[in-house]
Design an enzyme around this catalytic site. Structure first.
Site, mmCIF file in Angstrom:
data_model
loop_
_atom_site.group_PDB
_atom_site.id
_atom_site.type_symbol
_atom_site.label_atom_id
_atom_site.label_comp_id
_atom_site.label_asym_id
_atom_site.label_seq_id
_atom_site.Cartn_x
_atom_site.Cartn_y
_atom_site.Cartn_z
ATOM 1 N N ASP A 5 35.086 39.127 39.014
ATOM 2 C CA ASP A 5 36.437 37.885 39.326
ATOM 3 C C ASP A 5 36.145 36.890 40.563
ATOM 4 O O ASP A 5 34.996 37.181 41.164
ATOM 5 C CB ASP A 5 37.661 38.747 39.585
ATOM 6 C CG ASP A 5 38.075 39.504 38.570
ATOM 7 O OD1 ASP A 5 37.849 39.471 37.543
ATOM 8 O OD2 ASP A 5 39.210 40.379 39.056
ATOM 9 N N LYS A 10 38.469 34.814 36.675
ATOM 10 C CA LYS A 10 39.673 34.889 36.954
ATOM 11 C C LYS A 10 40.177 34.756 38.430
ATOM 12 O O LYS A 10 39.582 35.549 39.302
ATOM 13 C CB LYS A 10 40.410 36.208 36.549
ATOM 14 C CG LYS A 10 40.345 36.381 34.940
ATOM 15 C CD LYS A 10 41.461 37.236 34.559
ATOM 16 C CE LYS A 10 41.034 38.607 34.834
ATOM 17 N NZ LYS A 10 42.160 39.681 34.409
ATOM 18 N N MET A 31 50.482 37.847 44.850
ATOM 19 C CA MET A 31 50.648 36.509 44.182
ATOM 20 C C MET A 31 51.863 35.719 44.339
ATOM 21 O O MET A 31 52.276 35.214 43.253
ATOM 22 C CB MET A 31 50.323 36.778 42.513
ATOM 23 C CG MET A 31 48.859 37.315 42.431
ATOM 24 S SD MET A 31 48.892 37.893 40.494
ATOM 25 C CE MET A 31 49.268 39.265 40.364
HETATM 26 C C1 LIG Z 1 45.353 39.304 40.835
HETATM 27 S S1 LIG Z 1 46.023 39.929 42.117
HETATM 28 C C2 LIG Z 1 44.726 41.346 42.275
HETATM 29 C C3 LIG Z 1 45.311 42.509 43.206
HETATM 30 C C4 LIG Z 1 44.194 43.418 43.449
HETATM 31 N N1 LIG Z 1 43.779 44.179 42.194
HETATM 32 C C5 LIG Z 1 44.490 44.613 44.564
HETATM 33 O O1 LIG Z 1 44.745 45.461 44.430
HETATM 34 O O2 LIG Z 1 44.468 44.081 45.784
HETATM 35 C C6 LIG Z 1 45.530 39.087 43.464
HETATM 36 C C7 LIG Z 1 46.380 39.052 44.751
HETATM 37 O O3 LIG Z 1 46.328 39.826 45.572
HETATM 38 C C8 LIG Z 1 46.259 39.651 46.993
HETATM 39 N N2 LIG Z 1 45.120 39.819 47.461
HETATM 40 C C9 LIG Z 1 44.062 40.096 47.215
HETATM 41 N N3 LIG Z 1 42.958 39.910 48.375
HETATM 42 C C10 LIG Z 1 43.666 39.757 49.253
HETATM 43 C C11 LIG Z 1 43.397 39.676 50.533
HETATM 44 N N4 LIG Z 1 42.039 39.900 50.893
HETATM 45 N N5 LIG Z 1 44.309 39.461 51.696
HETATM 46 C C12 LIG Z 1 45.575 39.340 51.191
HETATM 47 N N6 LIG Z 1 45.905 39.376 49.881
HETATM 48 C C13 LIG Z 1 45.146 39.515 49.015
HETATM 49 C C14 LIG Z 1 46.967 38.289 46.755
HETATM 50 O O4 LIG Z 1 48.545 38.363 46.737
HETATM 51 C C15 LIG Z 1 46.666 37.727 45.606
HETATM 52 O O5 LIG Z 1 47.114 36.630 44.888
#
Ligand SMILES: C[S@@+](CC[C@H](N)C(=O)[O-])C[C@H]1O[C@@H](n2cnc3c(N)ncnc32)[C@H](O)[C@@H]1O
Length: 253
Positions: A35, A56, A169
């Site tokens: 991704d 994505k 998100m």
């Molecule tokens: C499509 S979702 C995927 C979530 C992922 N599967 C997880 O378990 O963290 C993407 C969202 O995860 C959150 N996110 C991902 N990485 C992050 C990080 N390093 N710090 C804060 N939020 C994060 C944000 O809200 C972002 O919009």
């Protein structure tokens, strides 16, 4: 006969938060489909495998899900170890189920390797436990982002019904989220925090109240972020509001 597809959690970004199993699979992989949020430091652990971006980002689909499914299937028919690398944990807001079901239906073996999800990395950054004796015994991971056929307001019920909520998100729509929660009866004084880019060098943390959420979100940059909400953040929010002199005194204490 086909290879195995491993859905591997890449964690929140820091390479040293990968599991040992993830590192071993990246080294052994014949192909890695990743991704947009997966950083270079993690991609550099791919020893010989073909690196395939599937682009994505935060739930937006620059490569349609069914196209990704198809490419994973093609790869599994040609290669032994195929890794599908997903941000955080694959089983949370990662559309893992679509990939698992499609591959299994086509006779491909699938294994899942968990990763550190954003809520847990954000909690580590804040130094605030999601649960706390006497204050929080339930946690909800929610997203206001909806897919086709989903009811838009289900997430509100989950937030109102738990002690601590982590909203994925949602930082880009902080004003709409605050309005929806206030309209649903959440108190304007509810403590909130936002953590951006948890575990990464540019991480930012802000805290305050639900009423202040849009202004807090305005202090962030453009990295991925989670909103955390609940009484466990009351001390953080109060500290943010204290004058700078008191803050440095309490940090020194
Ligand atoms: C499509 S979702 C995927 C979530 C992922 N599967 C997880 O378990 O963290 C993407 C969202 O995860 C959150 N996110 C991902 N990485 C992050 C990080 N390093 N710090 C804060 N939020 C994060 C944000 O809200 C972002 O919009």
């Amino acid at each position: 006969l086909s290879g195995t597809v491993y859905l591997v959690g890449a964690g929140p970004g820091a390479a040293d938060l990968l599991t040992l199993r993830a590192v071993r699979l990246l080294a052994a992989a014949d192909a890695v489909f990743y991704d947009a949020l997966v950083p270079d430091a993690i991609l550099s652990l791919i020893a010989k495998g073909e690196k395939v971006p599937v682009g994505k980002r935060c739930g937006r689909h620059s490569a349609a899900q069914h196209f990704i499914n198809k490419r994973l299937l093609d790869a599994a028919r040609r290669q032994d170890v195929v890794v599908r690398l997903k941000g955080g944990d694959p089983m949370l807001f990662g559309r893992a189920q679509e990939e698992i079901e499609f591959l299994v239906r086509h006779g491909v073996q699938v294994e899942v390797v968990p990763g550190v999800t954003a809520a847990l990395a954000a909690s580590a950054e804040l130094g605030v436990s999601l649960t706390r004796r006497g204050l929080s015994r339930s946690v909800a991971f929610v997203t206001p982002r909806t897919g086709e056929g989903e009811r838009a307001n289900d997430w509100l019920r989950a937030v109102l019904g738990c002690d601590t909520a982590v909203i994925y998100m949602g930082a880009g729509e902080a004003a709409e989220i605050a309005r929806a929660l206030l309209d649903a009866g959440e108190a304007a004084s509810t403590p909130v925090a936002i953590v951006e880019s948890a575990s990464l060098p540019g991480t930012r943390r802000v805290a305050g109240t639900l009423a202040e959420l849009p202004a807090l979100a305005g202090r962030l940059s453009s990295g991925p972020a989670v909103i955390l909400l609940g009484e466990v953040y009351a001390d953080l929010a109060a500290r943010e509001r204290a004058p700078a002199s008191e803050r440095s005194a309490s940090q020194a204490a």
